[in-house]
Structure formats: structure tokens, C-alpha cells
Design an enzyme around this catalytic site. Structure first.
Site, PDB file in Angstrom:
ATOM      1  N   CYS A 159       0.815  -1.225   0.000  1.00  0.00           N
ATOM      2  CA  CYS A 159       0.000   0.000   0.000  1.00  0.00           C
ATOM      3  C   CYS A 159       0.840   1.264   0.000  1.00  0.00           C
ATOM      4  O   CYS A 159       0.336   2.348  -0.295  1.00  0.00           O
ATOM      5  CB  CYS A 159      -0.949  -0.004   1.185  1.00  0.00           C
ATOM      6  SG  CYS A 159      -2.046  -1.424   1.161  1.00  0.00           S
ATOM      7  N   HIS A 175      -8.609   2.694  -3.477  1.00  0.00           N
ATOM      8  CA  HIS A 175      -7.214   2.480  -3.110  1.00  0.00           C
ATOM      9  C   HIS A 175      -6.467   1.674  -4.149  1.00  0.00           C
ATOM     10  O   HIS A 175      -6.353   0.452  -4.031  1.00  0.00           O
ATOM     11  CB  HIS A 175      -7.171   1.794  -1.741  1.00  0.00           C
ATOM     12  CG  HIS A 175      -5.796   1.530  -1.208  1.00  0.00           C
ATOM     13  ND1 HIS A 175      -4.700   2.311  -1.522  1.00  0.00           N
ATOM     14  CD2 HIS A 175      -5.346   0.572  -0.359  1.00  0.00           C
ATOM     15  CE1 HIS A 175      -3.641   1.829  -0.903  1.00  0.00           C
ATOM     16  NE2 HIS A 175      -4.000   0.773  -0.198  1.00  0.00           N
TER      17      HIS A 175
END
Lengths: 147, 381
Positions: free
Chosen positions: B85, B326
């Protein structure tokens, strides 16, 4: 003459639990550094702290639930839907380890509850074949013995 | 070390871009960043491309060279960065180092992801890790942090849901966000359960998308209108100690403290924050690590309105990951995009009045109950 005998399912990963056998509860297997005495789960090839040799360590089969969740989306590895996960503070060895929760006990999960290790066929491995996984069940349930 | 400046930013709206490929999206974001920086492509002398899913989903590797050549950028060093991430923000960190070391005058960071495809499952920390094989998926690790935070500090489901309501309220003002319709506390709490106690509206959606930034030296910055100074870029990996405290995230606290110290700021002494709200409990934990409140008080802070636009310290005025979606390669750069727009006073209805200093915070990957990476970046005008 040959009996149709089913090959026993392989463990999800080698060396992380003792295979249950008649009259013997399974235990988690980790590692202990022979130099600095730290414990690990799973067992690392060498101690990440002092690079000392690590030998297999019986981490026992009991602990208390530190935190948990029930995963309700499509499960990986063919696990049951839903399935429970928790971090368990082991009674022996001072480690907090991730573990699956017993599929039948998801309603009963509570932080702080006593747990005991079980091993059974649960989901598939990397190759897509059924495999044995360790999981924790409430300690007040009678253990399921291997036979 | 030389000073590092942010010359320009670009991004495309995150969402489902079924007709577009990764290289196409990423090169458009890069072009927008160069336009924002008033720099020609031939000024770029080092390139970084971030993506976490191009390899596992499409077996695509060294995508960065393809992206940069779309803009005619060739011959220079180009690096491809995968860091879960924090892929985008870790690439940003490397580009800052290149400028600071004098190895580049203009370094460009592009991040992108094409994830809205049937093959995409939940993110995990690598198929061969034991945790993954025991069923650990990313929502579950945050759900277990949430359960522990609730047990130790009395944090409530409503306080966590307040994060989702607030961020969606912000997203309504942001055309780059994927989901812009305001939602109520009841809607958040009654959406389907993903991993107890986190409901669907408390988990960030996936997205296709791309974002890019151009960084430059002080000398180049003199020619760039609206150049911003990068005060701190920090990146910490986990400590992986056992036991991990899942209600007080050591790696989070440690990296945030390092960033404030580098920038010469007291904890919380910034005008706005973009933080890693992949899950509502994440934002609450990050409030505490970022020093916006005392440990354990993040739930109360979320419900107080102090972190909303117009409050004491606005957090995720872009709408955050929860509203934007995301795409890991682009997320860290989309956070920088928001800071730049705010610090240049170009955010329109969602402008934080008088914003001078902004902070971007990102975390990624699970290992041994810890995070594999945490990045904190502080920028000022």
C-alpha cells in the site's frame, strides 16, 4: 488385496504443529534460539535478533484470546464462510500468534477466553488440495481426538 | 543534503476505467504533473514507477519504462517500485533522496493500478507467508485492531463509522474521488459486515487510477511557479517484535515522530493531514500515532468533528482512501496531490483556509502483527 485407504491430508505448512494422534493433543511447534533464548512462531531458519541457531520448540496447545474477527466475505483457500481469526496469547513461550478459530465456535468468541489448539482438515493448500490446519477452540469443549 | 521541492502534481479521477490500460492512465497522470510543474519531459532526469498489482494481476513487469516512454522520456535511470500500500509513497521517498543527493535535478514519480478486474481478490501479504495461509486478509488485521481498541479504550462502532461519514462528506467536494454521495451513520453501520466490526462502508474500495508528482532541486524550483518545499520524507519498516500491541501501533508512532522531528515540528503542528484510512479504525489509530490526541482517544476525536473540514485539524479532506478508492501504486501520490492543491490554495470548496503545512501518511503490508511499511511526508508552501 488392498484396502482403499485415503492418504492422510498434508499439513498446511511443514513443522508448525505436531500431527494429532490417538491420545495426544496436537501442539504448536515454533523455534527457540539456543544463544539468546527468544521464542518464535513459526520457526525461523536463524535467530533474527542474534543470528544464533534455532531449534524446534513445543509451544503447547493453550492460550487466551487477545483479539479476533469473523471474516464474512469470500474466504481464501476454500475456508468455511464465515471463518474466524484471532491473535492468541500462548500460555507457554510468551508469544502472541495468529490462528484460525474453530468453525463451530464463532458465536462464542470473547477477548480473554481460554483456548486450546485443535488440528483438522480445513480448506486447501497452495496446490489446491485439502490440508490440515491448526485452529483454536474454546477450552471448555471436549477435545476431538485423532483416531 | 540539498533541499527538495515539489514542482507539480497530476492525477486522473479514481474509479472503474474498464477501457483503459495501466500505461495509458499512468502516462496521462504524468503528463498532468509536468504541466502543473511547467516543465518539459526532457527536464526529467530520473523516473520512478509504483505499482503493487501489475505483476500479480497481469504478469506485467518494468512497467515504468513503458510509462515514461509514452512521454518521450528515455535513456535516464528508471526504477519500478512495489511496496504494497505504500508503493507510491515509497517511490516518492526514493525520488526525494535522489534530489537531496544531487543525483537528479528533476525526478518524477508515477504510480498507477488497474485493479477492477475479476482476478482481483482481497490484498494479503504474500501467498507463501504462513499468516496468509492461515486466512489472514488485510480487512481482518484491521478488524482485530478494532476489536482490541474497543475492548481496551471503549471505542464504539459509531465512533468508527463517524470516520466514514466525515470522509465521504469531504469527498462530495472532490471531483477526483470515486464515491461522492454523502452517507449517514446508519448507512455505514447497516452496510454488509466484511470482518467484524468493520462494515463494507468502513473498508476502502479498490479502484483503477493513476497519480504523479514531479520533484526538483532548489535551483529548478526557482523557475517553477507555486513550488512547495518537502520538509520531511520518512519511511520506517516494522519492528516485528512479539507480542505486538494491536491497539498502540509502535511502527506508526515511531515513523510519525521521526517525520515531525525532521521537519522541526511538534506532533500535530500541521494544517491538514491525509492519512491511511484504508479502514475506519486505521484513521483512529493514526490520529493517536500522529499525536492529534492521547493514546486511546482516537474514537472520541473522530466523533468530535475536530478532524472535519472547518475543525481544529482537518484529516482526509480529499475524502481519503475510503472515498477515493485504493490503487496502492497511486494512493500515496494522490495524498501528495491533495496536499499540493491545498497548499497552493486551489482546492475550491474543500479548501482548508490558510493551509501552510500538510502531512501525508501511508502504511502497507502485514507481517507478524505489525506493518511492513509506514511513510510520512511533510510539505509546506
Amino acid at each position: 488385496m488392498h484396502a482403499e485407504s485415503k492418504q492422510p491430508s498434508p499439513p498446511v505448512a511443514p513443522g508448525v504443529f505436531s500431527t494429532p494422534s490417538r491420545g495426544r493433543d496436537p501442539v504448536l511447534l515454533g523455534g527457540r534460539c539456543l544463544e539468546c533464548g527468544r521464542n518464535f512462531f513459526p520457526r525461523p531458519p536463524r535467530c533474527p535478533h542474534c543470528l544464533g541457531p534455532v531449534k524446534e520448540k513445543d509451544l503447547g496447545s493453550t492460550g487466551r484470546l487477545y483479539s479476533y474477527t469473523v471474516v464474512r466475505v469470500r474466504p481464501p483457500w476454500g475456508l468455511p464462510k464465515p471463518y474466524g481469526l484471532g491473535y492468541v496469547d500462548l500460555d507457554h513461550g510468551g508469544l502472541r500468534v495468529l490462528g484460525l478459530m474453530a468453525p463451530g465456535a464463532l458465536q462464542d468468541l470473547q477477548i480473554g477466553m481460554k483456548l486450546r489448539l485443535a488440528v483438522a482438515e480445513l480448506g486447501n493448500n497452495l496446490q489446491g488440495e485439502p490440508c490440515l490446519r491448526p485452529y483454536f477452540e474454546p477450552a471448555d469443549v471436549k477435545p476431538a481426538r485423532g483416531d | 543534503m540539498s533541499e527538495v521541492y515539489l514542482a507539480g502534481v497530476g492525477m486522473i479521477p479514481f474509479g472503474v476505467h474498464a477501457e483503459r490500460g495501466l500505461v495509458d492512465m499512468a502516462s496521462q497522470a504524468a503528463e498532468l504533473a509536468l504541466q502543473s510543474a511547467c516543465l518539459y519531459p526532457n527536464r526529467v532526469d530520473m523516473g520512478f514507477f509504483a505499482s503493487a498489482t501489475a505483476a500479480p494481476l497481469f504478469k506485467d513487469v518494468t512497467v515504468g519504462q513503458n510509462v515514461f516512454w509514452q512521454l518521450g522520456i528515455n535513456q535516464i535511470p528508471i526504477f519500478n517500485v512495489e511496496n504494497a500500500c505504500t508503493s507510491g509513497s515509497a517511490a516518492f521517498y526514493l525520488a526525494c533522496n535522489a534530489i537531496a543527493a544531487g543525483q537528479a535535478q528533476v525526478a518524477m514519480v508515477v504510480g498507477g493500478e488497474k485493479m477492477c478486474v475479476p482476478e482481483a481478490g482481497l490484498l494479503n501479504s504474500g501467498a507463501t507467508e504462513l499468516d496468509t495461509q492461515l486466512g489472514l486478509v488485510t480487512p481482518a488485521s484491521f478488524a482485530m485492531r478494532a476489536m482490541r481498541h474497543m475492548a481496551e479504550f471503549g471505542t464504539t462502532a459509531e465512533q468508527m463509522a463517524a470516520v466514514a461519514v466525515k470522509n465521504r462528506h469531504h469527498a462530495a467536494l472532490n471531483p477526483m474521488a470515486q464515491f461522492r454521495k454523502p452517507i449517514s451513520l446508519d448507512e455505514v453501520l447497516s452496510s454488509p459486515m466484511i470482518a467484524d466490526p468493520l462494515t463494507r462502508l468502513q473498508c476502502c474500495p479498490i479502484a483503477d487510477g493513476a497519480a504523479a508528482v514531479a520533484l526538483c532541486s532548489k535551483e529548478v524550483a526557482k523557475t517553477v511557479p507555486g513550488a512547495l518545499k518537502v520538509l520531511a520524507w520518512t519511511y520506517g519498516t516494522g519492528d516485528y517484535q512479539n507480542p505486538q500491541d494491536m491497539a498502540r501501533w509502535g511502527t506508526d508512532y515511531r515513523t510519525c515522530a521521526q517525520a515531525y522531528a525532521t521537519a522541526g515540528l511538534a506532533p500535530g503542528e500541521v494544517d491538514l493531514i491525509e492519512c491511511h484510512d484504508a479502514f475506519t479504525i486505521g484513521e483512529i489509530l493514526h490520529y493517536e500515532a500522529l499525536g492529534l490526541c492521547r493514546p486511546g482517544q482516537g474514537g472520541k476525536l473522530a466523533a468530535s468533528g475536530e478532524t472535519a473540514l472547518g475543525g481544529r485539524i482537518p484529516v482526509n479532506v480529499s475524502g481519503g482512501l475510503l472515498s477515493r478508492g485504493h490503487p496502492p501504486g497511486a494512493t500515496g501520490l494522490a495524498q501528495i496531490y491533495e496536499l499540493a492543491v491545498q497548499l497552493r490554495n486551489q482546492a475550491g470548496e474543500r479548501q482548508v483556509p490558510g493551509a501552510c503545512t500538510g502531512l501525508a501518511h501511508c502504511m502497507g503490508g502485514d507481517k507478524d502483527g505489525d506493518s511492513k511499511s509506514c511513510t510520512v511526508i511533510i510539505i509546506s508552501n
